[in-house]
Design a protein around this motif. Structure first.
Motif, mmCIF file in Angstrom:
data_model
loop_
_atom_site.group_PDB
_atom_site.id
_atom_site.type_symbol
_atom_site.label_atom_id
_atom_site.label_comp_id
_atom_site.label_asym_id
_atom_site.label_seq_id
_atom_site.Cartn_x
_atom_site.Cartn_y
_atom_site.Cartn_z
ATOM 1 N N ALA A 25 6.938 8.754 0.450
ATOM 2 C CA ALA A 25 6.533 7.354 0.264
ATOM 3 C C ALA A 25 5.052 7.174 0.599
ATOM 4 O O ALA A 25 4.336 6.458 -0.111
ATOM 5 C CB ALA A 25 7.391 6.431 1.120
ATOM 6 N N ASP A 26 4.583 7.817 1.650
ATOM 7 C CA ASP A 26 3.169 7.718 2.029
ATOM 8 C C ASP A 26 2.264 8.308 0.947
ATOM 9 O O ASP A 26 1.202 7.755 0.644
ATOM 10 C CB ASP A 26 2.911 8.423 3.359
ATOM 11 N N ILE A 27 2.675 9.431 0.372
ATOM 12 C CA ILE A 27 1.893 10.050 -0.706
ATOM 13 C C ILE A 27 1.831 9.114 -1.906
ATOM 14 O O ILE A 27 0.762 8.869 -2.475
ATOM 15 C CB ILE A 27 2.486 11.419 -1.105
ATOM 16 N N MET A 28 2.981 8.577 -2.306
ATOM 17 C CA MET A 28 3.019 7.667 -3.449
ATOM 18 C C MET A 28 2.163 6.425 -3.184
ATOM 19 O O MET A 28 1.398 5.989 -4.041
ATOM 20 C CB MET A 28 4.459 7.256 -3.768
ATOM 21 N N ALA A 29 2.287 5.857 -1.993
ATOM 22 C CA ALA A 29 1.507 4.665 -1.646
ATOM 23 C C ALA A 29 0.014 4.966 -1.709
ATOM 24 O O ALA A 29 -0.769 4.141 -2.202
ATOM 25 C CB ALA A 29 1.903 4.158 -0.266
ATOM 26 N N GLY A 30 -0.384 6.134 -1.238
ATOM 27 C CA GLY A 30 -1.789 6.516 -1.282
ATOM 28 C C GLY A 30 -2.323 6.615 -2.698
ATOM 29 O O GLY A 30 -3.442 6.181 -2.980
ATOM 30 N N HIS A 31 -1.528 7.159 -3.589
ATOM 31 C CA HIS A 31 -1.957 7.307 -4.982
ATOM 32 C C HIS A 31 -1.908 5.981 -5.741
ATOM 33 O O HIS A 31 -2.631 5.813 -6.725
ATOM 34 C CB HIS A 31 -1.105 8.360 -5.697
ATOM 35 N N LEU A 32 -1.069 5.051 -5.309
ATOM 36 C CA LEU A 32 -0.951 3.764 -5.998
ATOM 37 C C LEU A 32 -1.839 2.679 -5.393
ATOM 38 O O LEU A 32 -1.951 1.592 -5.950
ATOM 39 C CB LEU A 32 0.511 3.302 -5.981
ATOM 40 N N LYS A 33 -2.471 2.980 -4.254
ATOM 41 C CA LYS A 33 -3.341 2.005 -3.586
ATOM 42 C C LYS A 33 -4.449 1.571 -4.545
ATOM 43 O O LYS A 33 -5.091 2.392 -5.188
ATOM 44 C CB LYS A 33 -3.950 2.622 -2.329
ATOM 45 N N GLY A 34 -4.641 0.273 -4.661
ATOM 46 C CA GLY A 34 -5.655 -0.260 -5.548
ATOM 47 C C GLY A 34 -5.193 -0.411 -6.997
ATOM 48 O O GLY A 34 -5.880 -0.999 -7.809
ATOM 49 N N VAL A 35 -4.025 0.146 -7.303
ATOM 50 C CA VAL A 35 -3.484 0.057 -8.659
ATOM 51 C C VAL A 35 -2.341 -0.945 -8.714
ATOM 52 O O VAL A 35 -2.189 -1.685 -9.687
ATOM 53 C CB VAL A 35 -2.973 1.440 -9.142
ATOM 54 N N ALA A 36 -1.538 -0.974 -7.650
ATOM 55 C CA ALA A 36 -0.361 -1.838 -7.616
ATOM 56 C C ALA A 36 -0.185 -2.414 -6.215
ATOM 57 O O ALA A 36 -0.696 -1.871 -5.236
ATOM 58 C CB ALA A 36 0.885 -1.041 -8.006
ATOM 59 N N LYS A 37 0.557 -3.511 -6.133
ATOM 60 C CA LYS A 37 0.897 -4.103 -4.839
ATOM 61 C C LYS A 37 2.036 -3.278 -4.250
ATOM 62 O O LYS A 37 3.090 -3.115 -4.875
ATOM 63 C CB LYS A 37 1.341 -5.550 -5.030
ATOM 64 N N ILE A 38 1.853 -2.743 -3.051
ATOM 65 C CA ILE A 38 2.838 -1.876 -2.401
ATOM 66 C C ILE A 38 3.615 -2.687 -1.359
ATOM 67 O O ILE A 38 3.028 -3.406 -0.548
ATOM 68 C CB ILE A 38 2.155 -0.690 -1.686
ATOM 69 N N SER A 39 4.931 -2.558 -1.383
ATOM 70 C CA SER A 39 5.787 -3.158 -0.357
ATOM 71 C C SER A 39 6.976 -2.223 -0.137
ATOM 72 O O SER A 39 7.147 -1.233 -0.847
ATOM 73 C CB SER A 39 6.258 -4.556 -0.777
ATOM 74 N N TYR A 40 7.771 -2.542 0.858
ATOM 75 C CA TYR A 40 8.934 -1.728 1.206
ATOM 76 C C TYR A 40 10.135 -2.644 1.362
ATOM 77 O O TYR A 40 10.016 -3.747 1.892
ATOM 78 C CB TYR A 40 8.686 -0.958 2.510
ATOM 79 N N ASP A 41 11.311 -2.187 0.915
ATOM 80 C CA ASP A 41 12.516 -2.990 1.085
ATOM 81 C C ASP A 41 13.138 -2.702 2.450
ATOM 82 O O ASP A 41 12.585 -1.934 3.241
ATOM 83 C CB ASP A 41 13.504 -2.778 -0.068
ATOM 84 N N ASN A 42 14.293 -3.310 2.719
ATOM 85 C CA ASN A 42 14.944 -3.164 4.038
ATOM 86 C C ASN A 42 15.426 -1.742 4.325
ATOM 87 O O ASN A 42 15.679 -1.402 5.473
ATOM 88 C CB ASN A 42 16.122 -4.131 4.153
ATOM 89 N N GLY A 44 13.625 0.908 3.427
ATOM 90 C CA GLY A 44 12.441 1.753 3.493
ATOM 91 C C GLY A 44 11.967 2.270 2.150
ATOM 92 O O GLY A 44 11.052 3.082 2.085
ATOM 93 N N SER A 45 12.590 1.811 1.081
ATOM 94 C CA SER A 45 12.165 2.238 -0.250
ATOM 95 C C SER A 45 10.818 1.622 -0.594
ATOM 96 O O SER A 45 10.556 0.457 -0.297
ATOM 97 C CB SER A 45 13.187 1.808 -1.309
ATOM 98 N N LEU A 46 9.973 2.412 -1.239
ATOM 99 C CA LEU A 46 8.664 1.940 -1.665
ATOM 100 C C LEU A 46 8.810 1.182 -2.977
ATOM 101 O O LEU A 46 9.503 1.630 -3.889
ATOM 102 C CB LEU A 46 7.731 3.142 -1.862
ATOM 103 N N VAL A 47 8.172 0.026 -3.057
ATOM 104 C CA VAL A 47 8.172 -0.777 -4.277
ATOM 105 C C VAL A 47 6.712 -0.997 -4.653
ATOM 106 O O VAL A 47 5.930 -1.509 -3.850
ATOM 107 C CB VAL A 47 8.873 -2.138 -4.068
ATOM 108 N N ALA A 48 6.336 -0.585 -5.863
ATOM 109 C CA ALA A 48 4.975 -0.794 -6.361
ATOM 110 C C ALA A 48 5.052 -1.756 -7.534
ATOM 111 O O ALA A 48 5.781 -1.517 -8.489
ATOM 112 C CB ALA A 48 4.361 0.529 -6.792
ATOM 113 N N GLU A 49 4.309 -2.853 -7.458
ATOM 114 C CA GLU A 49 4.361 -3.872 -8.507
ATOM 115 C C GLU A 49 2.967 -4.067 -9.100
ATOM 116 O O GLU A 49 2.002 -4.292 -8.382
ATOM 117 C CB GLU A 49 4.856 -5.191 -7.928
#
Length: 66
Positions: A25-42, A44-49
């Motif tokens: 999840a940290d790797i995915m969030a790092g690559h999606l930073k600045g491209v999509a809004k990152i959040s996590y559900d209850n 711990g799943s990563l959600v990129a919008e």
């Protein structure tokens, strides 16, 4: 090594055992930073919008991190 190769290398070398996917999840969030809004559900799943501006149909891409 291009961005795609770097991403695949990082993901395949990451520890992603079911229930302990934080590293992936940290790797995915790092690559999606600045491209999509990152959040996590209850759970711990990563959600990129990423919202578009077109009136065209919307798409969702889902995948597993483990």
């Amino acid at each position: 090594m291009d961005k795609t190769e770097k991403l695949f290398k990082e993901l395949t070398e990451a520890s992603g055992i079911s229930g302990f996917e934080d590293e992936v999840a940290d790797i995915m969030a790092g690559h999606l930073k600045g491209v999509a809004k990152i959040s996590y559900d209850n759970l711990g799943s990563l959600v990129a919008e990423k919202k578009g501006t077109a009136a065209a149909p919307k798409a969702m891409i889902a995948g597993h991190m483990d």
